[in-house]
Design an enzyme around this catalytic site. Structure first.
Site, PDB file in Angstrom:
ATOM      1  N   ALA B  73      11.405  20.936  77.989  1.00  7.32           N
ATOM      2  CA  ALA B  73      11.085  20.877  76.563  1.00  7.32           C
ATOM      3  C   ALA B  73      10.670  19.479  76.121  1.00  7.32           C
ATOM      4  O   ALA B  73       9.827  19.329  75.234  1.00  7.32           O
ATOM      5  CB  ALA B  73      12.281  21.358  75.740  1.00  7.32           C
ATOM      6  N   THR B  74      11.250  18.454  76.718  1.00  2.00           N
ATOM      7  CA  THR B  74      10.878  17.093  76.315  1.00  2.00           C
ATOM      8  C   THR B  74       9.401  16.847  76.571  1.00  2.00           C
ATOM      9  O   THR B  74       8.675  16.348  75.704  1.00  2.00           O
ATOM     10  CB  THR B  74      11.744  16.058  77.060  1.00  2.00           C
ATOM     11  OG1 THR B  74      13.102  16.243  76.668  1.00  2.00           O
ATOM     12  CG2 THR B  74      11.313  14.639  76.717  1.00  2.00           C
ATOM     13  N   ASN B 153      19.714  21.974  67.779  1.00  2.00           N
ATOM     14  CA  ASN B 153      20.559  21.900  68.969  1.00  2.00           C
ATOM     15  C   ASN B 153      21.989  21.471  68.664  1.00  2.00           C
ATOM     16  O   ASN B 153      22.904  21.764  69.429  1.00  2.00           O
ATOM     17  CB  ASN B 153      19.942  20.936  69.995  1.00  2.00           C
ATOM     18  CG  ASN B 153      19.657  19.578  69.395  1.00  2.00           C
ATOM     19  OD1 ASN B 153      18.897  19.472  68.428  1.00  2.00           O
ATOM     20  ND2 ASN B 153      20.248  18.541  69.940  1.00  2.00           N
ATOM     21  N   GLN B 181      16.157  25.851  71.877  1.00  6.27           N
ATOM     22  CA  GLN B 181      17.423  26.563  71.663  1.00  6.27           C
ATOM     23  C   GLN B 181      17.207  28.008  71.227  1.00  6.27           C
ATOM     24  O   GLN B 181      18.192  28.714  70.979  1.00  6.27           O
ATOM     25  CB  GLN B 181      18.261  25.831  70.602  1.00  6.27           C
ATOM     26  CG  GLN B 181      18.681  24.431  70.986  1.00  6.27           C
ATOM     27  CD  GLN B 181      19.746  24.409  72.085  1.00  6.27           C
ATOM     28  OE1 GLN B 181      20.363  25.425  72.397  1.00  6.27           O
ATOM     29  NE2 GLN B 181      19.959  23.244  72.674  1.00  6.27           N
ATOM     30  N   HIS B 203      16.240  25.923  81.350  1.00  8.14           N
ATOM     31  CA  HIS B 203      17.679  25.766  81.599  1.00  8.14           C
ATOM     32  C   HIS B 203      18.544  26.086  80.386  1.00  8.14           C
ATOM     33  O   HIS B 203      19.766  26.111  80.500  1.00  8.14           O
ATOM     34  CB  HIS B 203      17.987  24.367  82.139  1.00  8.14           C
ATOM     35  CG  HIS B 203      18.019  23.274  81.117  1.00  8.14           C
ATOM     36  ND1 HIS B 203      19.192  22.781  80.612  1.00  8.14           N
ATOM     37  CD2 HIS B 203      17.022  22.589  80.522  1.00  8.14           C
ATOM     38  CE1 HIS B 203      18.921  21.813  79.753  1.00  8.14           C
ATOM     39  NE2 HIS B 203      17.608  21.685  79.681  1.00  8.14           N
ATOM     40  N   THR B 241       0.897  19.244  90.809  1.00  9.87           N
ATOM     41  CA  THR B 241       1.188  20.437  91.614  1.00  9.87           C
ATOM     42  C   THR B 241       2.294  21.246  90.964  1.00  9.87           C
ATOM     43  O   THR B 241       3.345  20.702  90.603  1.00  9.87           O
ATOM     44  CB  THR B 241       1.624  20.019  93.037  1.00  9.87           C
ATOM     45  OG1 THR B 241       0.581  19.233  93.610  1.00  9.87           O
ATOM     46  CG2 THR B 241       1.894  21.232  93.904  1.00  9.87           C
ATOM     47  N   CYS B 326      22.263  14.882  74.676  1.00 12.39           N
ATOM     48  CA  CYS B 326      21.375  13.791  75.073  1.00 12.39           C
ATOM     49  C   CYS B 326      21.829  12.481  74.439  1.00 12.39           C
ATOM     50  O   CYS B 326      21.380  11.413  74.797  1.00 12.39           O
ATOM     51  CB  CYS B 326      19.949  14.104  74.638  1.00 12.39           C
ATOM     52  SG  CYS B 326      19.398  15.710  75.162  1.00 12.39           S
TER      53      CYS B 326
END
Lengths: 123, 387
Positions: B73-74, B153, B181, B203, B241, B326
């Site tokens: 997401a970042t 979040n 989220q 994740h 890749t 975070c």
């Protein structure tokens, strides 16, 4: 599981605060700095610290440091408080350096308590 | 490995579903080839990626061609916001966002400010919600992009993306949504929802770390300039890749989420109700956000006259958060909670409980009891506050 935040002694002293509370008729010192609040109480008999109690609002290191201090200094001569140094706690409890300011608040409080006891204001 | 903890930090990350683990293992073993290669192994790897794109596209109700794989997401937030702002910079340089966005969003806007863009930072109401009228009033002739997160979040506050998106469409402003989220947890239909760019990461919904996606709507004026360079993959929008095994895992996680999204929501609603019932009568405990309209997987509470770090340690072995994961190494009070009007002390005492599929009723009831005991003990330890 490894834990970088708290040493074993910090965890033990934080979990087992046997010296938390107040003492009737005691010399007491309050501190409110660096985002923490402390109260130390002592009763003295024949120049020796008979009992020590604390109350604390702060991080686990501060609470553990207060418990460590009380458990180490009960039964010691009153004048020993003037030699109390934050570095003892920093070293023994492995307190991270960023918490130094908070432990210095405890050092100031302990020394003030020593002066009060040495000044004859103990019962 | 010992698992002597009770995990209530599903907003930070979720365990990978065992079916996803097996899928990735198989993919690593048999579909490891570079998907850009034209031999049979490369085609097998490419087929796994195409299947995953279809699975994720089905979850969001979009065309698979509108999905760009990222590292999470970042990166999606960076690509969506910086890429779209730069793509449309010839039209104008005004951008709009919320003070309570994730750092992955706010830091991109700070960077764009340094590059000559002008950003309007909106403050939500005390319950964390952004009034669409407030949002509409912030738009200008030269506004090109807005970024508003779906589910916060830290607090679980949900924004009215439909209303905000409609306003954006009326003003020809692109809307980016950080849905890290939300995806896989609440139903999202991007055919119905007026969203131009949407970030997600695997994740958060029982997929692997290190893989995410950016949805880019297929409509005029909606495009992004790349922020990475070095190859022709993914139409040069995001070269590199592709990790076929991670993408396959994301795809299966999306398919599983789609099959049980209503059941998961019901489960989370029940858990949050039980958790809140166990702590709501504790003196001086306040909900951060809005419990009625918020995402049910998150309950964020503050307690008067309790120190947050001690509370966190006292709550062990429960794994909870004091703020954004975070941001949890920081001693600073949560900027999200400060934006909701919480004092430094209340923000610092905040605990985020976040529940997930594996969470049980027993776990949240135990957590509620432990929280109550911890608050009681720490208040007993504290000296009386100076009057």
């Amino acid at each position: 599981m490894s834990d970088e935040s708290y040493s074993r002694l910090v965890r033990e002293h934080f979990a087992n605060t046997e010296h938390a509370g107040d003492l009737a008729g005691a010399v007491a010192i309050n501190a409110d700095e660096q985002g923490i609040r402390l109260k130390l109480s002592a009763t003295v008999k024949k120049g020796h610290i008979q009992a020590l109690r604390f109350r604390a609002w702060g991080c686990p290191h501060v609470i553990a440091a207060c418990e460590w201090f009380c458990s180490r200094y009960e039964g010691q001569p009153g004048e020993s408080l003037s030699g109390f140094q934050a570095s003892d706690i920093m070293c023994n409890l492995s307190v991270p350096v960023e918490k130094t300011g908070r432990i210095l608040v405890l050092e100031d409080a302990v020394r003030s308590l020593g002066q009060r006891i040495g000044g004859g204001s103990a019962p | 490995m010992a698992t002597d903890f009770i995990y209530l930090d599903y907003a930070a990350s979720t365990p990978v579903d065992p079916r996803v683990v097996e899928c990735m293992r198989e993919c690593s073993e048999f579909g490891f080839a570079n998907p850009s290669s034209n031999h049979v192994a490369g085609r097998l790897s490419r087929a796994n990626i195409e299947r995953a794109a279809e699975q994720l596209a089905a979850l969001l109700n979009v065309d698979p061609a509108n999905l760009i794989w990222t590292s999470g997401a970042t990166e999606s937030d960076n690509l969506g916001i910086a890429g779209a702002a730069r793509f449309r910079s010839h039209r104008g340089k005004h951008l709009v966002t919320l003070l309570t966005e994730h750092k992955a969003v706010t830091d991109v806007f700070r960077m764009l400010e340094k590059q000559g863009f002008e950003v309007t930072w909106l403050k939500p109401a005390e319950d964390g919600r952004l009034d669409p009228a407030t949002f509409a009033a912030a738009l200008r002739e030269d506004t090109q992009l807005a970024s508003i997160m779906y589910v916060n979040n830290e607090t679980g506050v949900m924004q009215d993306i439909e209303a905000i998106g409609s306003i954006c469409r009326e003003h020809d402003v692109l809307l980016h949504v950080d849905a890290a989220q939300a995806v896989g947890k609440i139903a999202i239909d991007l055919q119905a929802l007026p969203v131009d760019l949407l970030s997600l990461t695997a994740h958060k919904f029982y997929g692997p770390k290190g893989i995410g996606a950016l949805y880019i709507a297929d409509r005029p004026g909606c495009h992004v300039e790349p922020i990475l360079f070095g190859g022709g993959q993914q139409r040069r929008i995001r070269p590199g890749t592709l990790p076929a095994d991670l993408i396959a895992g994301l795809g299966l996680a999306a398919e599983i989420a789609q099959s049980r999204i209503d059941a998961d929501l019901g489960h989370l609603n029940n858990l949050r109700r039980r958790l809140w019932a166990g702590i709501q009568d504790i003196d001086g405990v306040l909900v951060n956000g809005d419990i009625e309209s918020g995402f049910p997987g998150i309950l964020n509470v503050s307690a008067l006259d309790v120190e947050g770090e001690s509370l966190l340690l006292e709550l062990e072995p429960f794994c909870v958060a004091t703020g954004s994961a975070c941001n949890s190494k920081s001693q600073e009070p949560s900027y999200v909670l400060r934006a909701l009007g919480r004092s430094d002390l209340l923000a610092q005492s905040a605990i985020r409980f976040s529940m997930g599929r594996p969470t049980t009723e027993d776990e949240v009831e135990l957590a509620a009891r432990r929280y109550r005991e911890a608050i009681g003990r720490l208040r007993d330890l504290a000296p009386a506050a100076a009057s």
